[in-house]
Design an enzyme around this catalytic site. Structure first.
Site, mmCIF file in Angstrom:
data_model
loop_
_atom_site.group_PDB
_atom_site.id
_atom_site.type_symbol
_atom_site.label_atom_id
_atom_site.label_comp_id
_atom_site.label_asym_id
_atom_site.label_seq_id
_atom_site.Cartn_x
_atom_site.Cartn_y
_atom_site.Cartn_z
ATOM 1 N N HIS A 126 40.098 16.344 -4.058
ATOM 2 C CA HIS A 126 39.413 15.059 -3.882
ATOM 3 C C HIS A 126 38.863 14.462 -5.160
ATOM 4 C CE1 HIS A 126 39.333 15.198 0.566
ATOM 5 N NE2 HIS A 126 39.284 16.503 0.365
ATOM 6 N N LYS B 110 27.878 3.006 -1.362
ATOM 7 C CA LYS B 110 28.496 4.303 -1.630
ATOM 8 C C LYS B 110 27.507 5.139 -2.418
ATOM 9 C CE LYS B 110 31.799 1.801 -3.575
ATOM 10 N NZ LYS B 110 33.065 2.191 -2.968
ATOM 11 N N ARG B 111 27.850 6.391 -2.716
ATOM 12 C CA ARG B 111 26.984 7.212 -3.550
ATOM 13 C C ARG B 111 26.718 6.489 -4.874
ATOM 14 N NH1 ARG B 111 24.928 12.253 -1.679
ATOM 15 N NH2 ARG B 111 24.442 12.491 -3.867
ATOM 16 N N LYS C 113 31.253 4.744 -10.236
ATOM 17 C CA LYS C 113 31.397 3.744 -9.166
ATOM 18 C C LYS C 113 30.827 2.387 -9.598
ATOM 19 C CE LYS C 113 31.251 7.260 -5.469
ATOM 20 N NZ LYS C 113 32.502 7.105 -4.708
ATOM 21 N N THR D 94 37.182 5.539 0.869
ATOM 22 C CA THR D 94 37.454 5.257 2.275
ATOM 23 C C THR D 94 36.565 4.103 2.744
ATOM 24 O OG1 THR D 94 35.965 7.087 2.789
ATOM 25 C CG2 THR D 94 38.310 7.517 2.997
ATOM 26 N N LYS E 178 37.153 0.874 5.386
ATOM 27 C CA LYS E 178 36.266 0.460 6.482
ATOM 28 C C LYS E 178 35.920 -1.020 6.353
ATOM 29 C CE LYS E 178 34.609 5.085 6.237
ATOM 30 N NZ LYS E 178 33.747 5.996 5.457
HETATM 31 C C1 26Q Z 1 31.669 20.679 -7.283
HETATM 32 C C2 26Q Z 1 31.219 21.746 -8.035
HETATM 33 C C3 26Q Z 1 29.990 22.296 -7.812
HETATM 34 C C4 26Q Z 1 29.191 21.748 -6.810
HETATM 35 C C5 26Q Z 1 29.638 20.679 -6.051
HETATM 36 C C6 26Q Z 1 30.875 20.159 -6.297
HETATM 37 C C7 26Q Z 1 31.346 19.004 -5.493
HETATM 38 C C8 26Q Z 1 30.776 18.706 -4.273
HETATM 39 C C9 26Q Z 1 31.216 17.623 -3.524
HETATM 40 C C10 26Q Z 1 32.380 18.206 -5.929
HETATM 41 C C11 26Q Z 1 32.803 17.137 -5.184
HETATM 42 C C12 26Q Z 1 32.235 16.826 -3.974
HETATM 43 C C13 26Q Z 1 32.635 15.685 -3.156
HETATM 44 C C14 26Q Z 1 33.622 14.896 -3.468
HETATM 45 C C15 26Q Z 1 33.978 13.710 -2.677
HETATM 46 O O1 26Q Z 1 33.331 13.346 -1.713
HETATM 47 N N1 26Q Z 1 35.058 13.054 -3.083
HETATM 48 C C16 26Q Z 1 35.509 11.840 -2.425
HETATM 49 O O2 26Q Z 1 36.438 12.209 -1.424
HETATM 50 C C17 26Q Z 1 36.862 11.088 -0.683
HETATM 51 C C18 26Q Z 1 37.752 11.590 0.430
HETATM 52 O O3 26Q Z 1 38.977 12.012 -0.096
HETATM 53 C C19 26Q Z 1 37.556 10.087 -1.569
HETATM 54 O O4 26Q Z 1 37.865 8.965 -0.809
HETATM 55 C C20 26Q Z 1 36.664 9.693 -2.737
HETATM 56 O O5 26Q Z 1 37.386 8.886 -3.655
HETATM 57 C C21 26Q Z 1 36.159 10.930 -3.450
HETATM 58 O O6 26Q Z 1 35.217 10.579 -4.445
#
Ligand code: 26Q
Length: 813
Positions: free
Chosen positions: A348, A539-540, A545, A646, A650
């Protein structure tokens, strides 16, 4: 009829007559009604009978954001209207009752919401599936804004219990940490026992995942360190009170919060333990169910597939190897063959800081057997690489599962790729970047292994539930087959040319805008003009972003209005989103949004023609109000950084036009809705790469663009923070002397001129609506049903029930 049943449930589940029932009692009765309706389906779906007929998909994810279930289920079961009427007859508002249901915010953002949409679609398509995750006591923090600063508060969503969950005291698995290894085998055939580990228990809690009018009901199974909550009585009785309590606390901490603070070693270690905790319980549960089918282990990959949502659950690969080797005594080749064919991995993000690695130290201390297995996997894998590409030591180092530089660490993405049948990206461009950049060596080594499945969203949740008026309008024109067959939404396109339909479409949008205006009034105490352009960035909060780019635009408009009060601007800019608690720049950005809003909204020169609002505590619930009301969707990440997005889907589905960069799924959305119905701006991925390679200099833009310079100077001068004039200097420095890592200044001019275009276009309301309709119709293929079909074909080799007659899925290896 349903009404009578509901009244019966009020009495039986709350012990009160309907006239004495308050909203909580009505909620209990509605849940009882739905549970009774779906209970039968559920037990049939999990019965062995149902599972034998299709491959079972196991979706492992650290995050799930399913949203509330009541309204969703009532609509799915076609009970919504009758229940609403019964409640109304008793003077009770269904929407007030629905507000009492806890919202399981067990995720951060896109990845967690995607997991929920995919589960929804698997149920809709009749595909047997389980979601596996953690039953966090506190989901994502609740965001409070205090004078513009984000304050995180715990969100104890289980405070009043979760009316939907079923505790499964019968499904309990031991999960071990620490201990040591004992070799029991002969010299030529070592066999290891992992002993002396500190064992805790994982207890299952099940949540229903209903499909739309479908017979299938799937399960979201969340793990909690349950029975281990009991105090260690023996230790307690021996007088070791503190010790007994500290062990209890340590165990409970495993499910206390999602993403424990990443800044401290203790927080990181806890996260590592959480990952193993839920993965071990899930793999044990998967094997138990498979064994119950009586089929030999060789059939495992024919009967199941385990999809891992990013690398966070990738320890599952080592765990399955451990169980196959140490419990079921397979030999290495057999075990590895089965494992590699049972897993698939979705990536992701390619941002280097988000690619997960874990120090070997953690493994040594907590998972010694898994470390040994990872070494062995790596050894065999790298020997294979060396055979194919002799004398390329650099390649071997790049591909290794272990990063040897500095503190030695396991590269979880490498483990996930090596241990999977397929790896997928979440948009075409993201997949192509995986193949060409981050995972190019793997792509060369395993041609065809990295595939694309562009994300999708549940139309039931994001249209049917969030925008019922638009759904009624669409139904009046094209019926409702599109709810179960979303591709058919494309049939709406010709109606864009019908003036009566456009008028009706615009009226729905207007009412949704009024609803959002009410939310803004109650959440922010600000009144906004529903006739203005609703410009939405939700969004976050993250630098890539580019909330800051939007904000610079707002300040530019503000500055223009101050100079010339007669400009034809009429715009409401809505921001919403949470910042990671440790992300200082994101938090300062929130404060800047707040302070700019204070100034702009109160300035008589602006005269209400530009409003800026920030809606606190963004989540699925708020999104369901904001999304249907948007005119303009901001998707303005620096090209190459948003894997898919996503929210973009929406908003467009609900008839917003997008202003966006050529990034992630924006590119495919633009293709689908037509270039003329999408406002595109900014540097492309190639241009971004070129700018960086040439040594990007933000000062060039600062000095070369008078409006940009004025905007940045205004912020740096303390205009928006008179009592603390230096407060926002770090923001301006980040964008100038700090190198502007996400190229905000480089894209500013292009963005502002694109927005002028938007503004001019919005003046022709009827034509804008025509294009909005084409956005809704064009989104047909971004349904998560479509995405699930692609997963089933390309990756799982599993047909949704209705498709199982279709022959010749090719084996994925
Ligand atoms: C990584 C290392 C250590 C701790 C946490 C993490 C970590 C945690 C959560 C890395 C990434 C995430 C979340 C990522 C995320 O939400 N990505 C999003 O995924 C969506 C669904 O595929 C995409 O539409 C978005 O573009 C993407 O940012």
């Amino acid at each position: 009829m349903q009404g009578d049943l509901l009244l019966k449930y009020v009495r039986s589940s709350t012990g009160r007559p309907p006239k004495a029932a308050g909203p909580r009692q009505w909620l209990a009765a509605l849940v009882a009604l739905v549970r009774e309706r779906i209970g039968e389906q559920w037990s049939r779906s999990i019965g062995a009978e149902a599972e034998r007929r299709g491959k079972c998909v196991y979706y492992l994810s650290m995050e799930f954001l399913p949203g509330r279930l009541l309204i969703h289920a009532l609509r799915n079961l076609d009970l919504y209207e009758s229940c609403r009427e019964t409640l109304a007859e008793h003077g009770v508002d269904l929407s007030v009752v629905a507000e009492l249901e806890p919202d399981p915010a067990l995720g951060n953002g896109g990845l967690g919401r995607l997991a929920a949409c995919l589960l929804d679609s698997m149920a809709n398509l009749g595909l047997p599936a389980y979601g596996y995750g953690i039953r966090y006591d506190c989901g994502l923090f609740a965001q409070e804004m205090v004078d513009g600063w984000q304050v995180e508060r715990p969100d104890p969503w289980l405070r009043y219990g979760n009316p939907w969950e079923i505790p499964r005291g019968d499904l309990v698995y031991p999960v071990g940490f620490g201990g040591r290894l004992v070799d029991h085998g002969a010299a030529e055939r070592p066999r290891y026992d992992w002993t002396g580990s500190d064992e805790i228990l994982a207890v299952a809690y099940d949540l229903p995942v209903p499909g739309f009018q479908s017979q299938r009901l799937n399960t979201l199974r969340l793990w909690s360190p349950g029975a281990a909550h009991e105090l260690d009585l023996r230790s307690f009785n021996e007088g070791n009170h503190a010790g007994a309590f500290s062990r209890k606390n340590a165990i409970e901490s495993l499910s206390q919060v999602l993403y424990p603070g990443d800044a401290s070693p203790a927080g990181r270690e806890l996260r590592f333990k959480q990952e193993y905790f839920f993965v071990s319980a899930s793999v044990q549960d998967i094997l138990r169910r498979f064994r119950r089918s009586g089929r030999p282990l060789e059939c495992l990959p024919d009967d199941i597939v385990i999809q891992i949502n990013d690398t966070h659950p990738s320890l599952a690969i080592a765990e399955l190897m451990r169980l196959l080797l140490d419990r079921h005594h397979l030999d290495w080749e057999q075990a590895w063959h089965l494992t590699r064919r049972s897993f698939a991995y979705t990536n992701h993000t390619l941002m280097p800081e988000a690619l997960e690695t874990w120090p070997l130290q953690y493994f040594e201390k907590l998972l010694p057997r898994h470390l040994q297995l990872i070494y062995e996997i790596n050894d065999r894998f790298l020997r294979g690489v060396a055979r194919r590409c002799p004398n390329d030591g650099a390649l071997v180092r790049r591909l290794s599962l272990i990063d040897e530089e500095g503190e030695r660490r396991v590269r979880m993405a490498h483990l996930a790729i090596a241990g999977s049948r397929r790896v997928n990206g979440v948009s075409k461009i993201h997949t192509s970047l995986m193949q060409r950049t981050t995972f190019a060596d793997f792509a060369a080594l395993f041609p065809g292994k990295i595939v694309n499945v562009t994300n999708g969203i549940s139309f039931r949740r994001w249209l049917h539930e969030a925008n019922p008026e638009l759904v009624a309008l669409i139904r009046s024109r094209i019926g409702d087959r599109w709810l179960s067959q979303p591709d058919e939404l494309a049939a709406l396109a010709p109606h864009a040319d019908d003036p009566a339909f456009r008028t009706a479409f615009r009226a729905v949008k207007q009412r949704n805008k009024l609803r959002l205006a009410e939310l803004v009034a109650s959440d922010c105490g600000i009144s906004i003009d529903p006739n203005s352009l609703f410009d939405v960035h939700i969004k976050r909060i993250h630098e890539y972003k580019r909330q800051l780019l939007k904000l610079l635009h707002v300040v530019a408009l503000y500055d223009r209005l101050r100079r010339d009060a007669s400009l034809p601007i009429s715009r409401t800019v809505v921001f919403s989103g949470k910042a990671a608690p440790g992300y200082a720049m994101a938090k300062l950005t929130l404060k800047l949004i707040h302070d700019v809003a204070l100034r702009v909204n109160a300035d008589p020169a602006v005269a209400g023609r530009l409003k800026l609002v920030f809606i606190p505590d963004y989540g699925v619930r708020k999104a369901q109000v904001i999304v249907p009301a948007a005119d303009l969707s901001e998707q303005i990440s620096t090209a190459g950084h948003e894997a898919s997005g996503t929210g973009n889907m929406k908003l467009a589905l609900n008839g917003a036009l997008t202003v966006g960069t050529l990034d992630g799924a924006n590119i495919e959305i633009r293709e689908a809705v037509g270039e003329e119905n999408f406002f595109c701006f900014g540097a492309t991925i190639e241009e971004v790469a070129k700018l960086r390679a040439e040594g990007y200099d933000p000062w060039r833009h600062y000095h070369g663009n008078a409006e940009l310079r004025a905007v940045l100077d205004l912020i740096a001068s303390g205009h928006f923070s008179p009592s603390a004039p230096d407060l926002f200097k770090p923001v301006v420095e980040r964008l100038t002397s700090g190198g502007d890592p996400y190229l905000v200044l480089a894209d500013f001019a292009s963005y502002v001129s694109c927005q002028e275009h938007v503004e001019a276009n919005y003046l022709d309301a009827d034509d804008w609506t025509r294009r909005a309709v084409l956005n809704t119709a064009g989104l047909a293929k971004f349904s998560s049903d479509h995405a699930v079909r692609r997963y089933a074909e390309l990756i799982w080799n599993a047909g949704a029930r209705e498709e199982r007659a279709v022959p010749a899925f090719t084996a994925a290896e």
